[in-house]
Motif scaffolding. Structure first.
Motif, PDB file in Angstrom:
ATOM      1  N   GLY A  83     -22.993   5.924  10.760  1.00 45.92           N
ATOM      2  CA  GLY A  83     -22.060   5.646  11.785  1.00 45.92           C
ATOM      3  C   GLY A  83     -21.852   4.444  12.361  1.00 45.92           C
ATOM      4  N   SER A  84     -21.980   3.148  11.908  1.00 44.95           N
ATOM      5  CA  SER A  84     -21.482   1.780  11.982  1.00 44.95           C
ATOM      6  C   SER A  84     -20.305   1.833  11.537  1.00 44.95           C
ATOM      7  CB  SER A  84     -21.919   1.144  10.906  1.00 44.95           C
ATOM      8  OG  SER A  84     -23.052   1.053  10.323  1.00 44.95           O
ATOM      9  N   ARG A  85     -19.727   0.590  12.654  1.00 44.92           N
ATOM     10  CA  ARG A  85     -18.279   0.987  12.826  1.00 44.92           C
ATOM     11  C   ARG A  85     -18.315  -0.223  12.004  1.00 44.92           C
ATOM     12  NH1 ARG A  85     -15.144  -3.322  17.313  1.00 44.92           N
ATOM     13  NH2 ARG A  85     -12.723  -2.566  16.514  1.00 44.92           N
ATOM     14  N   VAL A  86     -16.444  -0.485  11.298  1.00 40.78           N
ATOM     15  CA  VAL A  86     -16.227  -1.232  10.124  1.00 40.78           C
ATOM     16  C   VAL A  86     -15.146  -1.292  10.061  1.00 40.78           C
ATOM     17  CG1 VAL A  86     -16.132  -0.930   7.483  1.00 40.78           C
ATOM     18  CG2 VAL A  86     -18.330   0.014   8.438  1.00 40.78           C
ATOM     19  N   SER A 193     -10.980  -6.843   0.903  1.00 40.50           N
ATOM     20  CA  SER A 193     -12.467  -8.372   0.742  1.00 40.50           C
ATOM     21  C   SER A 193     -13.671  -7.869   1.377  1.00 40.50           C
ATOM     22  CB  SER A 193     -11.116  -9.580   1.475  1.00 40.50           C
ATOM     23  OG  SER A 193     -10.054  -9.481   0.450  1.00 40.50           O
ATOM     24  N   PHE A 194     -13.193  -7.796   2.604  1.00 36.39           N
ATOM     25  CA  PHE A 194     -14.233  -7.909   3.508  1.00 36.39           C
ATOM     26  C   PHE A 194     -15.215  -7.042   4.631  1.00 36.39           C
ATOM     27  CE2 PHE A 194     -13.774 -11.855   2.661  1.00 36.39           C
ATOM     28  CZ  PHE A 194     -14.730 -12.611   2.029  1.00 36.39           C
ATOM     29  N   LEU A 195     -15.892  -6.172   4.454  1.00 38.32           N
ATOM     30  CA  LEU A 195     -16.156  -5.988   5.509  1.00 38.32           C
ATOM     31  C   LEU A 195     -16.981  -6.202   6.720  1.00 38.32           C
ATOM     32  CD1 LEU A 195     -17.288  -2.651   3.707  1.00 38.32           C
ATOM     33  CD2 LEU A 195     -14.755  -2.875   4.612  1.00 38.32           C
ATOM     34  N   LEU A 196     -16.593  -5.958   8.285  1.00 41.13           N
ATOM     35  CA  LEU A 196     -17.366  -6.556   8.814  1.00 41.13           C
ATOM     36  C   LEU A 196     -17.981  -4.976   9.867  1.00 41.13           C
ATOM     37  CD1 LEU A 196     -14.868  -9.107   9.146  1.00 41.13           C
ATOM     38  CD2 LEU A 196     -16.483 -10.030  10.725  1.00 41.13           C
ATOM     39  N   VAL A 197     -19.192  -5.463  10.097  1.00 40.16           N
ATOM     40  CA  VAL A 197     -20.067  -3.942   9.757  1.00 40.16           C
ATOM     41  C   VAL A 197     -20.803  -4.125  11.557  1.00 40.16           C
ATOM     42  CG1 VAL A 197     -21.276  -1.983   9.404  1.00 40.16           C
ATOM     43  CG2 VAL A 197     -20.197  -3.876   7.445  1.00 40.16           C
ATOM     44  N   THR A 198     -20.234  -3.119  12.204  1.00 40.89           N
ATOM     45  CA  THR A 198     -21.025  -2.984  13.527  1.00 40.89           C
ATOM     46  C   THR A 198     -22.736  -2.016  13.432  1.00 40.89           C
ATOM     47  OG1 THR A 198     -19.481  -4.191  14.782  1.00 40.89           O
ATOM     48  CG2 THR A 198     -21.334  -3.619  15.839  1.00 40.89           C
ATOM     49  N   PRO A 199     -23.459  -2.412  13.478  1.00 38.77           N
ATOM     50  CA  PRO A 199     -24.401  -1.347  13.015  1.00 38.77           C
ATOM     51  C   PRO A 199     -24.668   0.011  14.449  1.00 38.77           C
ATOM     52  CG  PRO A 199     -25.810  -3.154  13.597  1.00 38.77           C
ATOM     53  CD  PRO A 199     -24.341  -3.496  13.139  1.00 38.77           C
ATOM     54  N   PRO A 200     -25.084   1.397  14.558  1.00 41.97           N
ATOM     55  CA  PRO A 200     -24.472   1.638  15.645  1.00 41.97           C
ATOM     56  C   PRO A 200     -26.083   1.525  16.262  1.00 41.97           C
ATOM     57  CG  PRO A 200     -25.969   2.826  13.348  1.00 41.97           C
ATOM     58  CD  PRO A 200     -25.355   1.397  13.374  1.00 41.97           C
ATOM     59  N   ALA A 201     -26.356   1.426  17.779  1.00 42.84           N
ATOM     60  CA  ALA A 201     -27.492   1.142  18.626  1.00 42.84           C
ATOM     61  C   ALA A 201     -28.734   1.386  17.687  1.00 42.84           C
ATOM     62  CB  ALA A 201     -26.951   1.901  20.309  1.00 42.84           C
ATOM     63  N   LEU A 208     -29.292  -2.989   8.450  1.00 38.23           N
ATOM     64  CA  LEU A 208     -28.055  -2.247   7.623  1.00 38.23           C
ATOM     65  C   LEU A 208     -27.770  -3.440   6.876  1.00 38.23           C
ATOM     66  CD1 LEU A 208     -25.618  -1.154   8.291  1.00 38.23           C
ATOM     67  CD2 LEU A 208     -24.900  -2.769   9.588  1.00 38.23           C
ATOM     68  N   ARG A 209     -27.846  -4.588   6.406  1.00 38.37           N
ATOM     69  CA  ARG A 209     -27.929  -5.225   5.499  1.00 38.37           C
ATOM     70  C   ARG A 209     -28.483  -5.338   4.365  1.00 38.37           C
ATOM     71  NH1 ARG A 209     -31.070 -10.829   6.348  1.00 38.37           N
ATOM     72  NH2 ARG A 209     -32.670  -9.511   5.795  1.00 38.37           N
ATOM     73  N   ASP A 210     -29.754  -4.812   4.840  1.00 37.96           N
ATOM     74  CA  ASP A 210     -30.809  -4.612   3.598  1.00 37.96           C
ATOM     75  C   ASP A 210     -30.228  -3.324   2.753  1.00 37.96           C
ATOM     76  OD1 ASP A 210     -31.751  -6.442   3.843  1.00 37.96           O
ATOM     77  OD2 ASP A 210     -33.665  -5.960   5.039  1.00 37.96           O
ATOM     78  N   ARG A 211     -29.542  -2.609   3.700  1.00 36.17           N
ATOM     79  CA  ARG A 211     -29.172  -1.003   3.234  1.00 36.17           C
ATOM     80  C   ARG A 211     -27.926  -1.529   2.377  1.00 36.17           C
ATOM     81  NH1 ARG A 211     -26.054   2.728   5.173  1.00 36.17           N
ATOM     82  NH2 ARG A 211     -26.365   1.905   7.117  1.00 36.17           N
ATOM     83  N   LEU A 212     -27.258  -2.435   3.004  1.00 33.29           N
ATOM     84  CA  LEU A 212     -25.903  -2.490   2.480  1.00 33.29           C
ATOM     85  C   LEU A 212     -26.113  -2.717   0.776  1.00 33.29           C
ATOM     86  CD1 LEU A 212     -23.744  -2.904   5.989  1.00 33.29           C
ATOM     87  CD2 LEU A 212     -23.010  -0.742   3.989  1.00 33.29           C
ATOM     88  N   VAL A 218     -21.642  -4.929  -4.526  1.00 44.11           N
ATOM     89  CA  VAL A 218     -21.341  -5.670  -3.165  1.00 44.11           C
ATOM     90  C   VAL A 218     -22.388  -6.600  -2.535  1.00 44.11           C
ATOM     91  CG1 VAL A 218     -20.114  -3.477  -2.198  1.00 44.11           C
ATOM     92  CG2 VAL A 218     -22.226  -3.935  -1.500  1.00 44.11           C
ATOM     93  N   GLU A 219     -22.272  -7.456  -1.667  1.00 47.64           N
ATOM     94  CA  GLU A 219     -23.607  -8.232  -1.229  1.00 47.64           C
ATOM     95  C   GLU A 219     -22.875  -8.360   0.282  1.00 47.64           C
ATOM     96  OE1 GLU A 219     -24.137 -11.254  -3.487  1.00 47.64           O
ATOM     97  OE2 GLU A 219     -25.868 -11.425  -2.243  1.00 47.64           O
ATOM     98  N   ALA A 220     -24.532  -8.472   1.156  1.00 47.46           N
ATOM     99  CA  ALA A 220     -23.792  -8.014   1.849  1.00 47.46           C
ATOM    100  C   ALA A 220     -25.060  -8.853   2.891  1.00 47.46           C
ATOM    101  CB  ALA A 220     -24.960  -6.758   2.355  1.00 47.46           C
TER     102      ALA A 220
END
Ligand SMILES: Nc1ncnc2c1ncn2[C@@H]1O[C@H](COP(=O)(O)OP(=O)(O)OP(=O)(O)O)[C@@H](O)[C@H]1O
Ligand SMILES: [Mg+2]
Lengths: 364, 276
Positions: A83-86, A193-201, A208-212, A218-220
């Motif tokens: 459910g993250s915004r990407v 190139s890049f994803l800017l990810v907003t985690p769900p509340a 999130l970073r560790d999961r990605l 990829v590098e998060a």
């Protein structure tokens, strides 16, 4: 201290010149550091203004602006799970040829419905087709590019449909087109190139970073780490010379005050000796000399701050690609460096006074 | 005479050591009573300034003792000396040595402030003292705007502002013409007589002898009797009879400080005898 004031007031020309000297040095210190702050703000502008707290890049890519990045195919889908915004973007440095002048820009391809485009438009609208572009306002005005005009990006013509605000920089400005357009230019259909990810509340960005990070290829990174890496990348190039110039300005200022205080002290060496003979303690004489240095640097520093504000405004009006940001801490540092100049400048004269033998007053 | 204000006992000052050693003052004793003016004369290099510096606690004697109002000043540590100089001594210099950036009033007041007197009070006192010395209309003048005599009066006010026991003056009249010099001497006399301070003056100026209660002749760092001295009739300087250029008069021998003075003297006499 009255004596210090009178001693300085006796030579107005010297006082004025030394105050101006200090003011210029403090102004230079402030402008340079304001310029550095501005540069960091410009470097961070895109990431700061685009939503998301974690940035996903190609493996081993740890900054936005330094190298190009191409994510493996499944990355976007992987980022979306949970459910993250990407926001996916396809971006790269390109060199444009604008009316015969080479101009590096950072080309951002984005999808309007996902986000990642210009955050503030000064004029026009966002691109709706793959042949439209939003130009940085300052870059456009520097190259006399108006809305509706054609510009060539990597051998293809685009129509300028919007001008964006806050996207300029003296190193590189941002230019926005649709993501599909960049896919075509770079011949990477569906590339990102890049994803800017907003985690769900209630999900922390670190989690999130560790999961990605575990997604293969990829590098998060946290957005703020990515910003720091960009800053370090450019900082490496620019901040060392700027710091050096700040240091030089500091020493020039110190030398100006030092020289003035030194000559003023040497000139009055005999008078300090007389005071010693009469019964003044060294501490009082030191304070007199220091007070003189402080008066000069105090006036000079205040003048320097005022000059810096005026100069910063002038620079930004004349050369809008430069952002000079005078932040309160920098002003504090500039005033402190004025104080430092005074202390350093008083050092040698104080030693001269310490060495004066009161008995010498009686010898001619 | 009353209890001395100020006693120097067997002061000696040696500069340098070994072959370069100079004994500038040798075993000199002196006591000054309240209200007394002591004039110290002597040839150049005889140790006058050195002695005065030791008397003023500006120079530590190699040997000997110095008391001021029953304080053994020569035994005090260095850090106590500024206070002694500030409160017990007033200094008057040949070239005035006023602070050029300060007005007459401030020059005097600043010294009172050094002694811990508040700014307003210090200025009031300074103004009063300068008024007494006839400088009431010059309070706000910078030293450069004052005449030599006025400057020396400001310097005298500065020396007196903290009510010192002793006033020490090195050649106080040397930079003044004779009329102004006499005026300064009269003021020093008042300082001694009316205020009961000790005054020690070092000078070459013969005319000061009239004002002094005691004249001491310093030579080779020691006091000697004045009888061996004569006055140069041309320049008025005190000269030692021995080895001085001389000229025979009708019933006396004249002694001169230099050949120049003697030649001038002889030339004048020739002119008097055979005017052209
Ligand atoms: N700081 C010093 N170091 C070495 N010798 C010194 C020093 N000060 C003075 N002397 C020597 O001590 C002697 C006495 O000097 P002093 O200045 O006391 O003489 P003075 O009587 O005041 O002379 P003048 O009439 O020329 O002022 C001189 O031989 C001088 O060279
Ligand atoms: Mg002398």
């Amino acid at each position: 201290m009255a004596l210090a004031r009178h001693n300085l007031a006796q030579d107005w020309a010297r006082l004025t010149l030394s105050v101006v000297g200090v003011a210029l040095a403090v102004m230079l210190i402030l402008l340079l550091s304001g310029f550095l702050s501005g540069m960091y703000i410009q470097i961070a502008a895109y990431l700061t203004n685009t939503p998301g707290s974690v940035v996903v890049a190609q493996d081993e890519v740890r900054n936005l602006l330094g190298v190009s990045s191409l994510l493996p195919l499944g990355a976007t889908a992987a980022a979306r799970t949970g459910g993250s915004r990407v926001i996916p973007i396809l971006s790269q440095f390109v060199i444009l040829d604008l009316h015969g002048k080479k101009q590096p820009v950072y080309l951002v391809g984005y999808d309007r419905k996902e986000g990642g485009g210009p955050w503030r438009l000064a004029a026009g609208a966002e691109p709706r087709t793959s042949y439209e572009v939003v130009f940085d306002r300052v870059l456009a005005s520097r190259h006399n590019i108006a809305l509706g005009e054609q510009v060539e990006i990597m051998d293809r013509d685009f129509t300028v449909v919007g001008l964006s605000d806050g996207t300029s920089s003296w190193m590189t400005s941002f230019v926005f087109v649709r993501k599909a357009a960049v896919e075509r230019l770079l011949r990477v259909p569906g590339g990102t190139s890049f994803l800017l990810v907003t985690p769900p509340a209630r999900t922390r960005p670190e989690v999130l970073r560790d999961r990605l990070s575990r997604v293969p290829g990829v590098e998060a990174l946290l957005k703020r780490d990515m910003i720091a890496n960009d800053a370090a990348l450019f900082g490496k190039v620019f901040s060392a010379p700027i710091r050096l110039m700040v240091l030089i300005a500091f020493f020039v200022g110190t030398l100006v005050v030092g020289l003035v205080i030194y000559t003023a002290t040497i000139e009055r060496q005999r008078e300090y000796g007389v005071l010693k003979a009469i019964g003044a303690r060294n501490g009082l004489l030191y304070r007199t000399v220091l007070a003189q240095a402080l008066i000069i640097t105090g006036l000079g520093s205040l003048g320097g701050v005022a000059l810096a504000f005026a100069a910063a405004r002038l620079i930004m009006v004349l050369r809008p690609q430069f952002l000079v940001v005078l932040e309160p801490p920098a002003i504090g540092w500039a005033l402190l460096s004025g104080l430092g100049m005074a202390l350093l400048a008083a050092l040698i004269p104080v030693r001269t006074i310490a060495r004066l033998a009161p008995a010498d007053v009686f010898r001619r | 005479m009353s209890e001395p204000l100020f006693v120097a006992e067997a002061l000696t000052k040696r500069y340098g050591s070994g072959a370069a050693e100079v004994v500038a003052v040798r075993d000199v004793s002196l006591s000054v009573a309240p209200g007394e003016i002591v004039l110290i004369m002597g040839p150049s290099g005889s140790g006058k300034t050195t002695l005065l510096l030791m008397l003023g606690a500006l120079l530590r004697p190699t040997a000997g003792k110095l008391w001021v109002r029953s304080t053994l000043v020569s035994g005090l540590p260095e850090r106590k000396l500024p206070d002694v100089r500030l409160r017990q001594f007033g200094f008057v210099f040949q070239d005035f040595n006023l602070l050029s950036a300060l007005s007459a009033l401030e020059n005097v007041a600043v010294v009172a402030e050094l002694a811990g007197i508040g700014g307003g009070q210090a200025r009031k006192r300074a103004a009063h003292l300068l008024g007494e010395l006839g400088l009431g209309a010059r309070l706000h003048f910078l030293p450069e705007k004052l005449s030599g005599g006025e400057k020396q009066r400001v310097a005298l006010a500065r020396a007196l502002i903290n009510d010192p026991a002793v006033v020490l003056a090195d050649e106080p009249t040397a930079n003044l013409d004779s009329k102004i010099g006499r005026e300064i001497m009269r003021l020093l006399q008042r300082v001694a007589r009316e205020q009961g301070r000790g005054v020690v003056i070092v000078s070459h100026d013969q005319r000061l002898k009239e004002t002094a209660d005691r004249v001491l002749w310093l030579e080779d760092g020691q006091f000697k009797a004045m009888v061996t001295m004569a006055v140069d009739p041309v320049c008025g300087m005190a000269v030692e009879r021995e080895g001085a250029p001389t000229a025979e008069g009708k019933d006396q021998t004249y002694f001169f400080c230099s050949r120049g003075c003697r030649d001038e003297f002889l030339a004048e006499r020739l002119e008097a005898v055979a005017p052209r």
